[in-house]
Design a protein around this motif. Structure first.
Motif, short mmCIF file in Angstrom:
data_model
loop_
_atom_site.label_atom_id
_atom_site.label_comp_id
_atom_site.label_asym_id
_atom_site.label_seq_id
_atom_site.Cartn_x
_atom_site.Cartn_y
_atom_site.Cartn_z
N UNK A 31 -8.59 15.92 21.96
CA UNK A 31 -7.96 14.72 21.37
C UNK A 31 -6.75 14.31 22.18
N UNK A 32 -5.96 15.29 22.59
CA UNK A 32 -4.76 14.99 23.38
C UNK A 32 -5.14 14.32 24.70
N UNK A 33 -6.14 14.92 25.37
CA UNK A 33 -6.56 14.36 26.65
C UNK A 33 -7.06 12.93 26.48
N UNK A 34 -7.87 12.72 25.43
CA UNK A 34 -8.38 11.38 25.15
C UNK A 34 -7.23 10.40 24.92
N UNK A 35 -6.27 10.85 24.11
CA UNK A 35 -5.14 9.97 23.79
C UNK A 35 -4.39 9.58 25.05
N UNK A 36 -4.10 10.58 25.90
CA UNK A 36 -3.36 10.25 27.11
C UNK A 36 -4.19 9.33 28.01
N UNK A 37 -5.48 9.57 28.06
CA UNK A 37 -6.35 8.69 28.86
C UNK A 37 -6.24 7.24 28.38
N UNK A 38 -6.34 7.11 27.06
CA UNK A 38 -6.28 5.76 26.49
C UNK A 38 -4.94 5.10 26.82
N UNK A 39 -3.87 5.87 26.68
CA UNK A 39 -2.55 5.30 26.96
C UNK A 39 -2.44 4.88 28.41
N UNK A 40 -2.92 5.74 29.30
CA UNK A 40 -2.86 5.41 30.73
C UNK A 40 -3.67 4.14 31.01
N UNK A 41 -4.87 4.09 30.40
CA UNK A 41 -5.73 2.91 30.59
C UNK A 41 -5.03 1.64 30.12
N UNK A 42 -4.45 1.74 28.92
CA UNK A 42 -3.75 0.56 28.38
C UNK A 42 -2.62 0.13 29.29
N UNK A 43 -1.86 1.14 29.75
CA UNK A 43 -0.76 0.82 30.67
C UNK A 43 -1.28 0.13 31.91
N UNK A 44 -2.40 0.64 32.41
CA UNK A 44 -2.97 0.06 33.62
C UNK A 44 -3.38 -1.40 33.37
N UNK A 45 -4.07 -1.61 32.22
CA UNK A 45 -4.52 -2.96 31.88
C UNK A 45 -3.33 -3.92 31.76
N UNK A 46 -2.29 -3.43 31.05
CA UNK A 46 -1.13 -4.30 30.85
C UNK A 46 -0.48 -4.68 32.18
#
Ligand code: HEC
Length: 142
Positions: A8-23
């Motif tokens: 779950x932690x890894x997924x969460x960080x992945x999502x955050x990184x992805x969002x940051x990248x998109x933004x």
């Protein structure tokens, strides 16, 4: 349990990184677009001004000269000469006369070259600048 948490932690960080990248991607896109717009603007302005804007400006000038009546005219002159200089029973029409003609008339009254007690009394304490502005304004009455 603990493996689930790690996943779950890894997924969460992945999502955050992805969002940051998109933004960050989106914001650079916006900046580029803005730059393009600001570069195009001066060119577009020149083109428009030669046709449409010129017409608009002319229209605005016309509207301003026929619709706007100064306080000075309303208070001091309109009671006798009418709201737009069309004249009343008391005073003649001063519509459609040239600025030079009106200014000369006002000056004549003020300095008693043409004696008219009504007009002179009114113009006694008007400044030269006020007369000029009045003449300019009245010459635009239509
Ligand atoms: C009390 C009434 C009255 C007021 C107010 C008045 N006038 Fe007159 N005005 C007259 C009369 C009457 C005449 C005509 C005088 C004559 O025949 O010599 C006249 C003449 C004029 C004329 C000359 C018209 C022409 O073709 O010979 C001008 C220009 C004029 N007035 C401008 C103004 C302005 C500008 C004001 C405001 C500052 C003003 N008047 C306020 C009564 C008035």
């Amino acid at each position: 349990m603990s493996i689930n948490r790690v996943i779950a932690l890894i997924l969460a960080t992945l999502i955050i990184v992805l969002m940051g990248y998109l933004i960050s991607q989106e914001s650079t896109n916006v900046v580029v677009e803005k730059k393009q717009i600001s570069q195009e603007k001066p060119i577009a302005k020149v083109v428009i001004k030669s046709e449409e804007e010129q017409k608009l400006e002319d229209l605005k000038k016309q509207a301003g000269s026929t619709l706007k009546v100064s306080n000075l005219y309303v208070v001091r002159c309109s009671s006798c000469h009418g709201k737009k200089g069309e004249g009343t029973r008391v005073a003649p029409s001063i519509m459609g006369k040239s600025q030079e003609y009106i200014l000369k008339k006002l000056d004549d009254y003020k300095n008693d070259r043409v004696s008219n007690s009504l007009m002179k009394g009114l113009l006694n304490n008007a400044t030269a600048l006020q007369l000029e502005e009045l003449a300019k304004e009245i010459s635009n009455f239509k």
